[in-house]
Design a protein around this motif. Structure first.
Motif, mmCIF file in Angstrom:
data_model
loop_
_atom_site.group_PDB
_atom_site.id
_atom_site.type_symbol
_atom_site.label_atom_id
_atom_site.label_comp_id
_atom_site.label_asym_id
_atom_site.label_seq_id
_atom_site.Cartn_x
_atom_site.Cartn_y
_atom_site.Cartn_z
ATOM 1 N N SER A 1 26.200 -85.836 46.632
ATOM 2 C CA SER A 1 25.675 -84.564 47.105
ATOM 3 C C SER A 1 24.161 -84.482 46.908
ATOM 4 O O SER A 1 23.619 -84.963 45.907
ATOM 5 N N ASP A 2 23.509 -83.818 47.842
ATOM 6 C CA ASP A 2 22.076 -83.585 47.713
ATOM 7 C C ASP A 2 21.767 -82.566 46.626
ATOM 8 O O ASP A 2 20.607 -82.409 46.232
ATOM 9 N N ASP A 3 22.802 -81.862 46.143
ATOM 10 C CA ASP A 3 22.602 -80.907 45.050
ATOM 11 C C ASP A 3 22.234 -81.604 43.744
ATOM 12 O O ASP A 3 21.659 -80.979 42.844
ATOM 13 N N LEU A 4 22.579 -82.873 43.632
ATOM 14 C CA LEU A 4 22.264 -83.614 42.415
ATOM 15 C C LEU A 4 20.791 -83.983 42.406
ATOM 16 O O LEU A 4 20.241 -84.419 43.429
ATOM 17 N N PRO A 5 20.116 -83.861 41.267
ATOM 18 C CA PRO A 5 18.723 -84.302 41.175
ATOM 19 C C PRO A 5 18.596 -85.773 41.548
ATOM 20 O O PRO A 5 19.512 -86.573 41.314
ATOM 21 N N TYR B 1 40.097 -87.666 53.813
ATOM 22 C CA TYR B 1 38.663 -87.931 53.814
ATOM 23 C C TYR B 1 37.858 -86.722 54.291
ATOM 24 O O TYR B 1 36.772 -86.442 53.781
ATOM 25 N N GLN B 2 38.379 -86.012 55.274
ATOM 26 C CA GLN B 2 37.670 -84.843 55.768
ATOM 27 C C GLN B 2 37.522 -83.795 54.667
ATOM 28 O O GLN B 2 36.484 -83.150 54.544
ATOM 29 N N ALA B 3 38.570 -83.641 53.887
ATOM 30 C CA ALA B 3 38.509 -82.691 52.780
ATOM 31 C C ALA B 3 37.471 -83.113 51.752
ATOM 32 O O ALA B 3 36.790 -82.269 51.153
ATOM 33 N N ALA B 4 37.334 -84.406 51.557
ATOM 34 C CA ALA B 4 36.322 -84.896 50.615
ATOM 35 C C ALA B 4 34.915 -84.556 51.109
ATOM 36 O O ALA B 4 34.042 -84.172 50.329
ATOM 37 N N VAL B 5 34.695 -84.689 52.415
ATOM 38 C CA VAL B 5 33.398 -84.327 52.992
ATOM 39 C C VAL B 5 33.118 -82.851 52.783
ATOM 40 O O VAL B 5 32.023 -82.448 52.370
ATOM 41 N N GLU B 6 34.100 -82.012 53.072
ATOM 42 C CA GLU B 6 33.912 -80.570 52.909
ATOM 43 C C GLU B 6 33.747 -80.192 51.435
ATOM 44 O O GLU B 6 33.068 -79.216 51.119
ATOM 45 N N ASP C 1 25.195 -86.161 57.714
ATOM 46 C CA ASP C 1 24.761 -85.374 58.860
ATOM 47 C C ASP C 1 25.029 -83.883 58.687
ATOM 48 O O ASP C 1 24.218 -83.042 59.095
ATOM 49 N N LEU C 2 26.172 -83.550 58.103
ATOM 50 C CA LEU C 2 26.546 -82.141 57.977
ATOM 51 C C LEU C 2 25.914 -81.469 56.770
ATOM 52 O O LEU C 2 25.572 -80.280 56.823
ATOM 53 N N TYR C 3 25.734 -82.216 55.683
ATOM 54 C CA TYR C 3 25.351 -81.580 54.420
ATOM 55 C C TYR C 3 24.167 -82.239 53.720
ATOM 56 O O TYR C 3 23.882 -81.918 52.564
ATOM 57 N N GLY C 4 23.486 -83.167 54.397
ATOM 58 C CA GLY C 4 22.331 -83.795 53.782
ATOM 59 C C GLY C 4 22.659 -84.661 52.585
ATOM 60 O O GLY C 4 21.790 -84.923 51.740
ATOM 61 N N ALA C 5 23.908 -85.110 52.494
ATOM 62 C CA ALA C 5 24.331 -85.953 51.374
ATOM 63 C C ALA C 5 23.756 -87.366 51.535
ATOM 64 O O ALA C 5 23.092 -87.672 52.536
ATOM 65 N N HIS C 6 24.032 -88.215 50.558
ATOM 66 C CA HIS C 6 23.423 -89.550 50.524
ATOM 67 C C HIS C 6 24.506 -90.621 50.377
ATOM 68 O O HIS C 6 25.164 -90.700 49.332
ATOM 69 N N ALA C 7 24.695 -91.436 51.416
ATOM 70 C CA ALA C 7 25.580 -92.594 51.317
ATOM 71 C C ALA C 7 24.838 -93.669 50.525
ATOM 72 O O ALA C 7 23.783 -94.148 50.961
ATOM 73 N N SER D 1 33.260 -90.785 57.020
ATOM 74 C CA SER D 1 33.026 -89.639 56.144
ATOM 75 C C SER D 1 31.662 -89.716 55.473
ATOM 76 O O SER D 1 31.018 -88.696 55.238
ATOM 77 N N LEU D 2 31.215 -90.926 55.152
ATOM 78 C CA LEU D 2 29.870 -91.081 54.587
ATOM 79 C C LEU D 2 28.831 -90.563 55.579
ATOM 80 O O LEU D 2 27.916 -89.814 55.217
ATOM 81 N N ALA D 3 28.974 -90.985 56.839
ATOM 82 C CA ALA D 3 28.031 -90.542 57.863
ATOM 83 C C ALA D 3 28.130 -89.040 58.091
ATOM 84 O O ALA D 3 27.113 -88.348 58.232
ATOM 85 N N ALA D 4 29.348 -88.509 58.112
ATOM 86 C CA ALA D 4 29.535 -87.072 58.338
ATOM 87 C C ALA D 4 28.931 -86.253 57.209
ATOM 88 O O ALA D 4 28.314 -85.210 57.444
#
Length: 340
Positions: free
Chosen positions: A285-289, A87-92, A114-120, A108-111
Motif C-alpha cells: 500500500s502507498d499508505d506505508l512510509p 485476488y480482487q478482494a485483496a486489491v480492494e 492503477d486503482l490505488y497507487g500501490a507498489h508492485a 491484481s498487482l497491476a490493478a
C-alpha cells in the motif's frame, strides 16, 4: 481478473470474518503492545498481510505464520495475516486500508497500482522463472500447417521429459520457454478452425493467445472455440483431435502422466510462444512510509534464505525477486482488454 471489482464493504466483511493473527511462538496472539517499537518514527505499530485461499492448505493463516512472525520480529511491529475471498478482494483490501501487504496474481498487482497507487515490489519465482509464456500447440498431423521447419525433440528441464517443438521454439541445446517466438505462425489458423481455449481468466490459456490473435487481425469469433477447463485438458483436446490448436502455459505437457499417455511427446508439438507474462507477487500500500516499504521488500525478498520450506509448501515457489515494471505492464494490458 473478473469484469467487476467487489465492493469495499464486502471485502471488509470478508476480512473481519476470516482474519487471523500472527503468533509469538506460543498459542497467545501477538498484539501491538507485544511488539517492539517500530524503527521509523512514522511507522505503524500494526499492519496486515492479505493472503488468498489455497485449496491445498487447510489453514492458510496458521500455515503462513512463519512469514508473518518473521516480518513482525524484523520490523518490530505486529504483522497480521488474513485470508481474503479472492485476488480482487485483496486489491480492494489494499485500497480500503484493510491490508497493507497483499500476495496476489499479476493482474491484481497491476490493478492495485492503477486503482490505488500501490507498489508492485516482488514477483514469484517458480521453476527458476518470474515470468512465463503461453505456448501454442497442435497435433503432429497438422505440423506441416504450423511449422516452418521439421519438429525436433527437446528436453523440458523441470521434469526431464522430452517433447516436440518447431519454429525454433527449442532445440537439443536450449529449451528456455522464453517468448515471444514464432507468434506469426498463428496466422495460419483459418476461419472455422477448432481451437481449444482455457478459462477466460487464464493468461496462458486464453488472454495472451487472444491478444496475439487480435494483433494478427484474427477474431476469435471467426473460430470454432472449444472451451476447456484445465491445462492438462487443453493438451488432451489437441492430442485427441478435438481441437486443431490449443494454448496453455509452458510446458503444460509435463502435467500429464506419461504412463497414461506414453506417446504424448511424439503427438503434440509446440509451434510458438507468446510474450512473457509475469508471475504474481507482492504489492504494498502507498499508505506505508517509503522506508518501511523498502524494508518489507528486502525482508520478503530474503525469506527464501530464512525459510525456504514455508515458501515452497505454502506459496509453491522458491523465491521472490524484484518486480519487472515492463512485465507488470503486460498484465495491465491484459486487464484493460479483459476487464471490460
Amino acid at each position: 481478473m473478473r469484469k467487476t471489482m467487489i465492493t469495499t464493504g464486502v471485502v471488509a466483511a470478508a476480512l473481519l470474518t476470516l482474519a487471523g493473527c500472527s503468533s509469538n511462538g506460543d498459542d497467545t496472539p501477538t498484539t501491538s503492545a507485544d511488539s517492539t517499537a517500530a524503527s521509523g518514527s512514522d511507522w505503524p505499530s500494526e499492519i496486515t498481510l492479505a493472503l488468498i485461499p489455497n485449496e491445498q492448505v487447510n489453514d492458510l493463516v496458521t500455515s503462513a505464520a512463519p512469514l508473518t512472525d518473521y516480518l513482525s520480529s524484523e520490523l518490530g511491529m505486529t504483522v497480521n495475516g488474513v485470508v481474503t475471498k479472492d485476488y480482487q478482494a485483496a486489491v480492494e483490501a489494499i485500497g480500503s486500508g484493510q491490508a497493507q501487504i497483499a500476495i496476489a496474481d499479476a493482474g491484481s498487482l497491476a490493478a492495485a497500482e492503477d486503482l490505488y497507487g500501490a507498489h508492485a515490489v516482488l514477483q514469484d519465482v517458480r521453476y527458476g522463472a518470474s515470468q512465463y509464456a503461453s505456448e501454442f500447440f497442435t497435433n503432429i498431423d497438422n505440423a506441416d500447417k504450423y511449422c516452418a521447419d521439421t519438429p525436433v525433440e527437446a528436453t523440458y528441464a523441470a521434469t526431464g521429459q522430452t517433447f516436440l517443438y518447431c519454429n525454433s521454439v527449442a532445440d537439443s541445446a536450449a529449451n528456455t520457454g522464453v517468448g515471444p517466438v514464432a507468434v506469426d505462425a498463428l496466422a495460419n489458423i483459418e476461419s472455422g478452425t477448432r481451437v481449444a481455449f482455457g478459462n477466460t481468466t487464464s493468461p496462458a490459456g486464453y488472454q495472451l493467445p487472444v491478444l496475439a490473435l487480435e494483433k494478427l487481425g484474427i477474431s476469435i469469433d471467426d473460430l470454432e472455440q472449444v472451451p476447456v477447463t484445465g491445462n492438462d485438458n487443453l493438451i488432451m483436446a489437441v492430442y485427441n483431435g478435438d481441437a486443431e490448436v490449443g494454448f496453455a502455459y509452458w510446458d503444460a505437457r509435463s502435467s500429464i502422466d506419461e504412463s497414461e499417455v506414453p506417446d504424448l511427446g511424439q503427438k503434440v508439438v509446440v509451434f510458438g510462444l507468446s510474450d512473457m507474462y509475469p508471475n504474481g507477487g507482492v504489492v504494498l500500500s502507498d499508505d506505508l512510509p517509503e522506508d518501511l516499504r523498502v524494508k518489507i521488500t528486502d525482508l520478503m525478498d530474503n525469506f527464501s534464505d530464512v525459510d525456504p520450506e514455508t515458501l515452497e509448501n505454502i506459496f509453491s515457489q522458491t523465491d521472490w525477486v524484484p518486480a519487472d515494471p515492463a512485465a507488470i505492464d503486460l498484465a495491465r494490458q491484459v486487464n484493460a482488454r479483459f476487464s471490460q
